[in-house]
Scaffold this motif. Structure first.
Motif, PDB file in Angstrom:
ATOM      1  N   LEU A  73      40.667  31.973  30.994  1.00  0.00           N
ATOM      2  CA  LEU A  73      40.391  33.079  31.912  1.00  0.00           C
ATOM      3  C   LEU A  73      40.415  34.426  31.220  1.00  0.00           C
ATOM      4  O   LEU A  73      41.109  34.626  30.212  1.00  0.00           O
ATOM      5  CB  LEU A  73      41.418  33.087  33.044  1.00  0.00           C
ATOM      6  CG  LEU A  73      41.433  31.876  33.970  1.00  0.00           C
ATOM      7  CD1 LEU A  73      42.641  31.939  34.894  1.00  0.00           C
ATOM      8  CD2 LEU A  73      40.152  31.804  34.778  1.00  0.00           C
ATOM      9  N   ALA A 108      41.546  38.040  35.407  1.00  0.00           N
ATOM     10  CA  ALA A 108      41.576  36.803  36.189  1.00  0.00           C
ATOM     11  C   ALA A 108      42.934  36.114  36.082  1.00  0.00           C
ATOM     12  O   ALA A 108      43.379  35.439  37.012  1.00  0.00           O
ATOM     13  CB  ALA A 108      40.469  35.859  35.731  1.00  0.00           C
ATOM     14  N   ALA A 146      46.121  34.102  38.756  1.00  0.00           N
ATOM     15  CA  ALA A 146      46.423  32.692  38.523  1.00  0.00           C
ATOM     16  C   ALA A 146      47.931  32.455  38.467  1.00  0.00           C
ATOM     17  O   ALA A 146      48.714  33.356  38.198  1.00  0.00           O
ATOM     18  CB  ALA A 146      45.773  32.232  37.222  1.00  0.00           C
ATOM     19  N   LEU A 201      36.287  25.602  41.526  1.00  0.00           N
ATOM     20  CA  LEU A 201      36.867  26.939  41.644  1.00  0.00           C
ATOM     21  C   LEU A 201      36.287  27.787  40.521  1.00  0.00           C
ATOM     22  O   LEU A 201      36.360  27.414  39.344  1.00  0.00           O
ATOM     23  CB  LEU A 201      38.389  26.853  41.500  1.00  0.00           C
ATOM     24  CG  LEU A 201      39.253  27.934  42.128  1.00  0.00           C
ATOM     25  CD1 LEU A 201      39.038  28.002  43.629  1.00  0.00           C
ATOM     26  CD2 LEU A 201      40.717  27.648  41.825  1.00  0.00           C
ATOM     27  N   PRO A 254      36.288  31.651  38.867  1.00  0.00           N
ATOM     28  CA  PRO A 254      36.786  33.027  38.852  1.00  0.00           C
ATOM     29  C   PRO A 254      35.634  34.003  38.649  1.00  0.00           C
ATOM     30  O   PRO A 254      34.823  33.839  37.733  1.00  0.00           O
ATOM     31  CB  PRO A 254      37.754  33.046  37.662  1.00  0.00           C
ATOM     32  CG  PRO A 254      37.247  31.970  36.757  1.00  0.00           C
ATOM     33  CD  PRO A 254      36.638  30.927  37.632  1.00  0.00           C
ATOM     34  N   TYR A 261      38.722  34.151  43.188  1.00  0.00           N
ATOM     35  CA  TYR A 261      38.411  32.769  42.820  1.00  0.00           C
ATOM     36  C   TYR A 261      37.544  32.190  43.942  1.00  0.00           C
ATOM     37  O   TYR A 261      38.032  31.922  45.034  1.00  0.00           O
ATOM     38  CB  TYR A 261      39.688  31.956  42.651  1.00  0.00           C
ATOM     39  CG  TYR A 261      40.405  32.236  41.364  1.00  0.00           C
ATOM     40  CD1 TYR A 261      40.303  31.372  40.282  1.00  0.00           C
ATOM     41  CD2 TYR A 261      41.173  33.383  41.207  1.00  0.00           C
ATOM     42  CE1 TYR A 261      40.960  31.631  39.092  1.00  0.00           C
ATOM     43  CE2 TYR A 261      41.830  33.656  40.024  1.00  0.00           C
ATOM     44  CZ  TYR A 261      41.723  32.776  38.975  1.00  0.00           C
ATOM     45  OH  TYR A 261      42.374  33.047  37.792  1.00  0.00           O
ATOM     46  N   GLY A 263      33.475  25.679  36.245  1.00  0.00           N
ATOM     47  CA  GLY A 263      34.756  26.239  36.678  1.00  0.00           C
ATOM     48  C   GLY A 263      35.871  25.224  36.555  1.00  0.00           C
ATOM     49  O   GLY A 263      35.952  24.466  35.587  1.00  0.00           O
TER      50      GLY A 263
END
Length: 366
Positions: free
Chosen positions: A31, A35, A39, A302, A304, A314, A357
């Protein structure tokens, strides 16, 4: 008695933490920096279900005001077993207690500080209390990074706060309080004091997902979005080793049911709001196909995404493959903060373009 907004229940902290997305360490490493703030991960385990359960347990601790001792008693058996199985985690009692203390304090403190930020940046609060003061807990456990900043007093819009918002390092206990301008005697921060890498970043308004329906749709449409990866996104084939093509199922027959505003729940128990004003159905997609794709998808991904304004979300992609005569089609339903923002139909050969993703669900074929 003077009303203090910071003595209220930590609803903003809870809402902020609820929006953290459980990911594995390997997924987290892919990421972008922004991002990563959205998380939640735990080092030493790749069990996504356990990471999700720890996230839920910390959310419950925030909501119920649980102490570290109460939370540790509840989660220690599972975390200890996972760390032992992985061979990468702590092994002694002291190491386990220390690791769990770090998990608890880092996440709870981050949530509380994000909640305070939300309150302090309320326009009415800023009008009355526009000056911020850095407050360190001054004892023998205080880091030099925070000890030197204690008492720093600057306007809320000073650039200093952008990279020095608590927590500034693991187990940081510092905070910020706001004061009226008339009470302020400004004090600049000493030169050269920096937060530990990856820490100290000021929260952004987009880190709370509280809008619904039109507000979400309009907000998503108003910005330019790009994938938020540190490199290339994992794909079905190259990231997860999945078949290049999804198995096709018969296309559900339309029942002439018009698309209407409704709530639907997917296999992950995610509640999704569909509003035809936000995401009109393309030709060939009926209400039945929409419902089948959301409630019984072949895969859920998913992704981001980061806006040109710096907001990170997300997005979920619910994907299924359908056989329509001699043609195989992909139906992709994309959602943003729990609201469906787009429904797309693509030929099957475009599969790799949308199966990107983090895989969060795969339908098991009987």
């Amino acid at each position: 008695m003077t009303w203090d907004p910071f003595e209220q229940a930590p609803h903003d902290a809870i809402n902020w933490f609820r929006d953290r997305v459980p990911v594995t360490v390997s997924e987290w490493s892919t990421l972008s920096q922004d991002a990563r703030r959205r998380a939640f991960f735990i080092s030493g385990t790749s069990q996504l279900d356990l990471i999700g359960d720890v996230h839920k347990s910390l959310l419950k601790a925030l909501d119920e005001g649980k102490s570290f001792a109460e939370w540790k008693k509840e989660m220690r058996p599972r975390l200890e077993a996972a760390w032992k199985a992985s061979g990468q985690g702590p092994t002694t009692t002291a190491q386990i207690n220390n690791r769990m203390g770090t998990i608890f304090q880092n996440n709870i403190q981050s949530a509380y500080q994000a909640g305070r930020f939300r309150q302090m940046t309320d326009p009415d609060v800023l009008k009355e209390r526009p000056i911020w003061v850095y407050v360190s807990v001054m004892d023998d456990r205080t880091s030099d990074r925070c000890r030197k900043l204690n008492g720093t007093t600057l306007p809320h819009d000073d650039p200093f706060w952008v990279k020095n918002h608590p927590p500034r390092h693991p187990r940081c206990r510092s905070s910020i309080r706001s004061i009226p301008a008339g009470d302020a005697q400004l004090k600049a921060a000493p030169a050269g004091v920096q937060a530990e890498p990856g820490w100290g970043t000021m929260p952004k308004p987009g880190e709370w997902a509280t809008e619904m329906s039109k507000g979400v749709g309009q907000g998503a449409a108003a910005a330019q979005w790009t994938p938020a990866w540190n490199g290339n996104a994992p794909t079905a084939v190259k990231g997860y080793g999945l078949p290049a093509q999804l198995p096709a199922r018969p296309l559900p027959k339309p029942q002439a049911t018009p698309a209407s505003r409704q709530m639907m729940s997917d296999p992950l128990d995610t509640v999704l709001l569909y509003n035809p004003e936000i995401a009109p159905l393309p030709a060939g997609v009926s209400s039945e196909v929409l419902q089948e794709t959301l409630e019984n998808p072949a895969e859920i991904w998913l992704m981001p995404m980061q806006s040109n304004k710096g907001t990170v979300v997300y997005r979920q992609r619910h994907i299924s493959s359908y056989q329509d005569g001699d043609e195989t089609l992909l139906v992709i339903v994309e959602s943003h903060r729990g609201v469906v923002i787009g429904v797309q139909v693509l030929p099957a050969e475009k599969s790799e373009e949308v199966r990107q993703g983090f895989v969060r669900h795969q339908k098991k074929n009987k």
